[in-house]
Design an enzyme around this catalytic site. Structure first.
Site, short mmCIF file in Angstrom:
data_model
loop_
_atom_site.label_atom_id
_atom_site.label_comp_id
_atom_site.label_asym_id
_atom_site.label_seq_id
_atom_site.Cartn_x
_atom_site.Cartn_y
_atom_site.Cartn_z
N CYS A 105 48.14 5.06 29.41
CA CYS A 105 47.05 5.73 28.70
C CYS A 105 46.95 7.15 29.22
O CYS A 105 47.06 7.39 30.42
CB CYS A 105 45.74 4.98 28.96
SG CYS A 105 44.31 5.73 28.14
N HIS A 147 44.69 -0.75 21.38
CA HIS A 147 44.44 0.13 22.53
C HIS A 147 43.55 1.30 22.13
O HIS A 147 42.56 1.59 22.81
CB HIS A 147 45.79 0.62 23.09
CG HIS A 147 45.67 1.60 24.21
ND1 HIS A 147 46.11 1.35 25.49
CD2 HIS A 147 45.13 2.86 24.25
CE1 HIS A 147 45.85 2.40 26.27
NE2 HIS A 147 45.27 3.33 25.54
N GLU A 148 43.92 1.97 21.04
CA GLU A 148 43.16 3.17 20.64
C GLU A 148 41.73 2.82 20.22
O GLU A 148 40.78 3.53 20.57
CB GLU A 148 43.88 3.92 19.51
CG GLU A 148 45.25 4.46 19.88
CD GLU A 148 45.28 5.23 21.19
OE1 GLU A 148 44.26 5.86 21.56
OE2 GLU A 148 46.32 5.19 21.87
N HIS A 151 39.13 2.35 22.88
CA HIS A 151 38.52 3.58 23.40
C HIS A 151 37.18 3.86 22.71
O HIS A 151 36.29 4.48 23.31
CB HIS A 151 39.44 4.79 23.18
CG HIS A 151 40.53 4.92 24.21
ND1 HIS A 151 40.28 5.18 25.54
CD2 HIS A 151 41.88 4.86 24.10
CE1 HIS A 151 41.43 5.26 26.19
NE2 HIS A 151 42.42 5.08 25.34
NI NI Z 1 44.45 5.24 25.93
#
Ligand code: NI
Length: 182
Positions: A105, A147-148, A151
């Site tokens: 990341c 993953h994104e 966030h």
């Molecule tokens: Ni990330």
């Protein structure tokens, strides 16, 4: 437009739930997308979320445009993921199947960890013009989206690692690979 500083783990904004975008196709939104794209390219990221540059809105981008010939050097074995702007995303896993995979990341530079993610999922949302996006994906594409979008809910991948023995420095785990400073 501009390569922005990427905030690193420890910044409070990375732990916040980001706000939904309410107005599309505005100069401000287009400028945000351009900054995200410039920053992701500069850092060789597989994707980036707006909170990572300090903007707490539900906006992520990921993948590569077809004109970018080379695959992501940080994920050389991964299938190409099409360049996507995804706003106000809704993710729905298909089934319960999960698989482990290495992740890094931009907000956790120099490190990698093994993270379980849903293998298949449906995602929906909008692009910067307000056009609907609706896709069924699997594998690395599904991993990047999860993953994104994490966030946007204040979740960084180390929080998803099931065994912290699988978390460490990229150049220790992979001494022969020339990772960029991810
Ligand atoms: Ni990330």
């Amino acid at each position: 437009m501009a390569v922005r500083d990427v905030l690193r783990m420890g910044e409070p904004v990375l732990l916040q739930k980001a706000a939904a975008v309410e107005t599309f196709d505005t100069p401000e939104l287009h400028a945000l997308i351009q900054d995200l794209e410039d920053t992701m390219k500069h850092m060789n990221g597989a994707g980036i979320a707006a909170p990572q540059i300090g903007v707490s809105q539900r906006v992520v981008i990921f993948g590569q445009k077809e004109t970018d010939s080379s695959k992501n050097p940080r994920y050389p074995d991964a299938d190409a993921v099409p360049y996507t702007v995804l706003i106000n995303p809704v993710l729905t896993p298909i089934g319960t199947g999960m698989e482990d995979g290495w992740e890094g990341c931009l907000s956790v530079p120099g490190m990698r960890g093994v993270v379980p993610r849903y293998t298949r999922l449906h995602y929906a949302g909008f692009d910067q013009f307000g056009h609907a996006i609706d896709r069924l994906v699997s594998g690395f594409h599904a991993r990047v989206v999860q993953h994104e979008c994490d966030h946007l809910d204040g979740i960084l991948y180390p929080m998803r690692i099931s065994d912290l023995k699988d978390f460490g420095f990229s150049d220790v785990f992979f001494p022969n690979q020339d990772f960029q400073d991810d």
